[in-house]
Design a protein around this motif. Structure first.
Motif, short mmCIF file in Angstrom:
data_model
loop_
_atom_site.label_atom_id
_atom_site.label_comp_id
_atom_site.label_asym_id
_atom_site.label_seq_id
_atom_site.Cartn_x
_atom_site.Cartn_y
_atom_site.Cartn_z
N LYS A 3 0.69 -1.15 0.08
CA LYS A 3 -0.01 0.06 0.04
C LYS A 3 0.93 1.32 0.05
O LYS A 3 1.65 1.46 0.86
N SER A 5 1.34 5.41 -0.15
CA SER A 5 0.58 6.79 -0.25
C SER A 5 1.53 7.54 -1.24
O SER A 5 2.86 7.74 -0.68
N CYS A 99 -3.83 6.74 -3.28
CA CYS A 99 -3.45 5.61 -2.50
C CYS A 99 -3.39 4.62 -3.79
O CYS A 99 -4.25 4.42 -4.46
N LYS A 101 -2.74 0.42 -4.03
CA LYS A 101 -2.61 -0.83 -3.69
C LYS A 101 -2.26 -1.81 -4.73
O LYS A 101 -3.06 -1.80 -5.77
#
Length: 145
Positions: A3, A5, A99, A101
């Motif tokens: 993940k 940011s 974001c 993923k």
């Protein structure tokens, strides 16, 4: 699963802190770990050094990649691969950060990183779980003779 940011850093801070990326990493991870008073101050610092994301320009770049059949759109989320498959990634554009993923091999998120490299060189990605961070498009050092 990884993940990320991803923040868009203002030019003056990106230039000044090039080579000292650990300072950014400490700031972004401190946002999760501190008490409420400190969290508010850290959020203000993050807001000061980051730029809001240009949603329309990013959407245009990602849409151009869709024409190459690399990226699919599911609402406000851009996807590669199959959610139930071995490799894939999902990118969500929020107000001040992206974001991302990703699961499977590292090539799954590279499609999005390539699009971001084309747009701007001052994207800074942070993977808190795996303690990884860095520029999406590293700056090449100039060598003077």
């Amino acid at each position: 699963m990884r993940k990320y940011s991803i923040y868009l850093i203002k030019d003056e801070f990106a230039d000044y802190f090039y080579g000292r990326e650990s300072k950014f990493y400490k700031l972004f991870t401190a946002q999760d770990a501190n008490i409420d008073k400190q969290r508010k101050i850290i959020k203000q610092q993050i807001d000061y050094i980051t730029r809001p994301l240009p949603f329309l320009e990013l959407h245009k770049l990602l849409s151009e990649s869709i024409q190459n059949r690399k990226i699919m759109i599911k609402g406000k989320v851009y996807c590669t691969g199959n959610p139930k498959g071995r490799n894939g990634a999902e990118l969500a554009i929020e107000e001040n950060l992206l974001c991302l993923k990703a699961w499977g091999g590292f090539e799954s998120e590279s499609v999005f990183f390539e699009v971001l490299r084309k747009y701007e060189g001052h994207f800074f990605a942070v993977d808190r779980e795996n303690e990884r961070y860095g520029w999406v498009k590293p700056v090449k050092e100039r060598k003077y003779i």
